[in-house]
Design a protein around this motif. Structure first.
Motif, mmCIF file in Angstrom:
data_model
loop_
_atom_site.group_PDB
_atom_site.id
_atom_site.type_symbol
_atom_site.label_atom_id
_atom_site.label_comp_id
_atom_site.label_asym_id
_atom_site.label_seq_id
_atom_site.Cartn_x
_atom_site.Cartn_y
_atom_site.Cartn_z
ATOM 1 N N THR A 1 1.928 3.080 6.288
ATOM 2 C CA THR A 1 1.639 1.742 5.796
ATOM 3 C C THR A 1 2.525 0.735 6.504
ATOM 4 O O THR A 1 3.656 1.062 6.913
ATOM 5 N N ASP B 1 0.802 -1.218 0.000
ATOM 6 C CA ASP B 1 0.000 0.000 0.000
ATOM 7 C C ASP B 1 0.838 1.272 0.000
ATOM 8 O O ASP B 1 0.291 2.367 -0.164
ATOM 9 N N GLU C 1 -3.063 0.274 6.004
ATOM 10 C CA GLU C 1 -2.826 1.610 5.461
ATOM 11 C C GLU C 1 -3.676 2.608 6.239
ATOM 12 O O GLU C 1 -4.882 2.419 6.399
#
Length: 827
Positions: free
Chosen positions: A296, A214, A281
């Protein structure tokens, strides 16, 4: 008859797949355009429409803030979305370095609505609405063509696999022992960057960290970028842009479904967990319009067996990846970006293989810490400066299971791995750039960039090697290597680069990119000049057809381990008669470096043709040639009765490739991409990286020139999906290629005959999947089934190449067919 039934058993799933895919595409076409639908058509430009921008992420969003379509602008900046139901939409366009723009438009039945988008050079208070899924590969920074896949497609075709899985879906990338090969190059000949800063370690040029999935906003795979701001590689560049937080707080959790470990060929017999990779995230504004945080994190556990070894012998990996990005808008014309990452990992039995049991393996411990700060100032509407400072520290420990001598038999390895190693690496990088534009009535538009790149590297290592015994099948000793005592390696170097480039658009259909780069290689203390030039022409007024090409020099960075070559252990090579007791020769070897060592470089040219034949069909053809010279090789020589391992820069290599492809896209019903590549890769085979990576190999033989270990003459790669209805998804990946080359050895592990003239069997691998979208409260997960190696093809990766073995010529280690349940949440 038995062979016929076996063939039919393997062919039926492929036929069924073809029927299903064709039926799905036919159904998608048969559905036709809904009565109340239209199309959106537009061009993305900058500087008041004077420059068209390729590679821009364009996302169409419905009034209830749901993504309807995501795509990238073409090489001429054009984008087209058909089958758009009547109603109001937002069209969001974003590209790094430019202001993200959201345009409201209304789709009208039976009409194509024009949606012009002009992106301004980023004013630094702008926020980003993170609704666009990242696109993997934008060619906006260079005219050279790049290989492309977006992360939505990656998530569908290889969910949870991250950057590595995305790269394996590209025709220009092949996984080989030691890493990823881009356009036939060795893994150490490519480079990886986050923005402008390098991620390659100074010791060997490899990357030892894995970003959370992410954290990645876009990834570009550039085989030969003509923009001279990119340097210190010869075969390809992987360019990563990290994700910036949006103007609303978002929390996203994914990959909480473990991959189950089942008994071989008994997918219903669950034995445990084979993999688990949850990721998180969290991002949003800390101060509205001023300060943003994107956090993240990802944990990955995997345990893998070797199909040719007992099922309970497994290689296990644990890694944690945490990455934070903070964006601060200090003023409308001044911003800061800070990044901090921590990446520890542990792999037990890292070298487990067909001929390497657990006791002979090593455990690999790595930790990478990364900190960077980027400052950007907008001096005027046409002038930007950017400063980046990065520090990265890497610790690598390679630990055998114990300290017994290593015993190499033709069919197995006893004892323990012969080498213990620890490396402490540090990188401090400072990059200063100025970019802008200039235009005139007579000479068109110029987009220029100039900069300075200083890279300070430190390499502090320890290596200790123990005896290596090479034995015959009978158990008698054929050869013995005895090493000198533990050694220390210390190399400090400073690389400096100056570059200047210009992209000149002297008409609406002609582009020229040229520039020069002056590099100082700190390890060999040499300056190298790098000229490059590229051009592109739009062959019709709409820009649907284009022709591009260019030529350039690409210099690698000499690895710090090469500077430490004479600091590693020396050895004595003793050979024995058939009784295994009587010595017949005893030769001490020393490490010698050629005093005139040069920086490895490549001369590359290419030409490519792209044509968007219809809004749904596009074709591509390209030709590339790369000639490498001055490559670092290690040769085993005998001079005046004394053995030498000579490190010099006399190596050469050649790579040629012809690639053709076709792409069908009818969003969201279907997307299919098929590419065929015909290639030739030859090289000197004793590359320095083959022997002196973190996991060193003790047997060095005289150098030969022949097919490279990355030589794959033929490859056909097809990937795609079909959605017969909005709730059902069918996916497939087909990868067929020539087998990799290998060489034959005798009982002393000397090569017999020309090297790399034999090959593993051709690889034929098919992955299939079917998913359905469900509604669970506010969630809309995709749940389905994946089948890996669906045809249960025999794709061995190992071969018994020792002539003295009774099993000589036998192939091993082919993956089994696997069924896996799949649960995923789309962004």
């Amino acid at each position: 008859m038995t062979r016929l039934f076996a063939l039919l058993r393997r062919a039926v799933p492929a036929v069924v797949l073809g029927v299903v895919v064709c039926a799905g595409m036919a159904r998608a076409d048969a559905q036709g355009r809904p009565p109340a639908s239209g199309a959106l058509d537009g061009v993305v430009t900058t500087l008041n429409g004077t420059v068209r921008l390729p590679g821009v992420k364009v996302v169409v969003i419905t009034v209830d803030n749901r993504e309807f379509m995501s795509l990238m602008s073409e090489g001429d900046g054009h984008f087209h979305v058909d089958r758009v139901p009547e109603g109001q939409y937002r069209v969001v366009a974003s590209l790094d370095g430019f202001t993200t723009l959201s345009v409201t438009t209304t789709a009208v039945a039976g009409k194509a609505v024009d949606v012009p988008i002009d992106l301004a050079i980023a004013t630094l208070t702008d926020t980003v609405d993170v609704v666009a899924p990242p696109a993997v590969v934008s060619s906006a920074d260079t005219l050279a063509r790049s290989d492309t896949i977006n992360d939505k497609e990656t998530d569908r075709l290889a969910p949870g696999g991250g950057l590595g899985a995305a790269m394996r879906l590209l025709a220009s990338v092949i996984e080989v022992p030691g890493g990823m090969s881009i356009k036939g190059g060795r893994p150490t000949q490519s480079s990886v960057q986050i923005g402008a800063s390098t991620l390659a370690d100074p010791a060997m040029g490899l990357v030892h960290l894995t970003l959370p999935d992410d954290a990645i906003d876009s990834v570009s795979v550039l085989p030969n970028p003509y923009a001279v701001e990119y340097g210190r590689f010869s075969s390809g560049l992987v360019l990563i842009q990290t994700r910036r937080a949006g103007d609303q707080w978002r929390l996203r959790l994914n990959n909480f479904d473990p991959t189950l470990r089942t008994k071989r060929r008994e997918d219903w017999n669950v034995k445990g967990i084979a993999g688990f990779g949850p990721r998180l995230e969290l991002g949003g504004p800390i101060l509205k319009d001023r300060l943003f945080l994107e956090q993240t994190a990802q944990y990955r556990y995997s345990t893998d067996d070797i199909p040719s070894r007992p099922e309970d012998e497994r290689q296990t990996t644990h890694w944690v990846s945490s990455f934070s990005r903070v964006d601060a808008n200090l003023t409308p014309r001044h911003s800061l970006i800070g990044m901090v990452g921590v990446f520890p990992s542990v792999t037990t039995f890292a070298s487990l293989g067909t001929f390497v049991p657990p006791d002979a393996t090593v455990d690999l411990h790595e930790r990478v810490n990364h900190v960077s700060l980027t400052e950007r100032a907008l001096w005027s509407d046409r002038l930007i400066s950017e400063s980046t400072v990065q520090w990265r520290g890497t610790r690598t420990n390679l630990d055998p299971q114990s300290t017994a001598p290593m015993q190499l038999y033709p069919d197995t390895t006893l004892g323990n791995f012969y080498n213990t190693q620890a490396r402490r690496l540090s990188t401090l990088q400072w990059i200063e750039t100025v970019s802008g534009s200039a235009s005139g009535a007579s000479d068109g538009l110029h987009l220029f960039k100039a900069g300075l790149d200083v890279l300070v590297n430190g390499y502090d290592g320890m290596s200790a090697s123990r005896p290596v015994l090479i034995l015959r099948p009978t158990g008698t000793l054929s050869r013995r290597l005895d090493f000198s005592g533990p050694t220390q390696q210390v190399v400090n170097s400073t690389d400096v680069a100056f570059f200047a480039q210009d992209r000149w658009q002297f008409s609406t259909r002609w582009y020229l990119e040229y520039g020069a780069r002056l590099d100082r290689d700190g390890v060999v203390d040499r300056w190298n000049l790098t000229p490059r030039v590229g051009a592109a022409v739009l062959l019709d007024p709409s820009g649907a057809a284009s022709l591009r090409g260019g030529f350039g020099l690409f210099y690698e960075r000499t690895p710090s381990a090469a500077g430490a070559f004479t600091q590693f252990e020396t050895f004595t090579d003793t050979r024995f008669a058939a009784d295994g007791v009587t010595p017949i020769s005893r030769m001490p070897f020393t490490n010698v470096t050629d005093p005139n060592l040069l920086t490895a470089r490549s001369r590359t040219w290419d030409v490519s043709y792209d044509n968007r034949v219809t809004p749904r069909w596009s074709v591509h053809a390209g030709l590339l040639e790369r000639r490498d010279g001055r490559e670092l090789i290690v040769d085993s020589l005998l001079r005046a009765g004394v053995g030498q391992l000579l490190l010099d820069s006399a190596g050469t290599s050649l790579y040629r490739a012809l690639e053709v492809g076709v792409h069908y896209a009818r969003s969201p019903a279907a997307d299919v991409n098929v590419t065929y590549a015909y290639a030739l890769a030859e090289s000197d085979l004793n590359a320095f990286a083959r022997y002196f990576d973190a996991m060193m190999w003790p047997i060095v033989t005289p150098n030969q020139y022949g097919p490279s270990g990355t030589d794959v003459p033929h490859r056909l790669l097809a990937r795609g999906h079909v959605m017969p209805t909005p709730r059902w998804l069918l996916i497939g990946v087909l990868d067929w290629r020539t087998g990799l080359p290998y060489s034959v050895v005798n009982d002393a592990l000397d090569f017999v005959g020309p090297r790399n003239v034999l090959r593993l069997p051709n690889r034929f691998h098919v992955d299939l999947g079917v998913e359905r979208r469900f509604h669970l409260f506010k969630l809309q997960p995709w749940i389905g089934m994946r089948v890996y190696n669906a045809l249960d093809s025999f794709n061995p990766v190992d071969v018994q190449a020792n002539l003295s073995s009774p099993a000589f010529g036998t192939f091993y280690n082919s993956e089994f067919r696997q069924f896996r349940l799949q649960l995923r949440f789309e962004r």
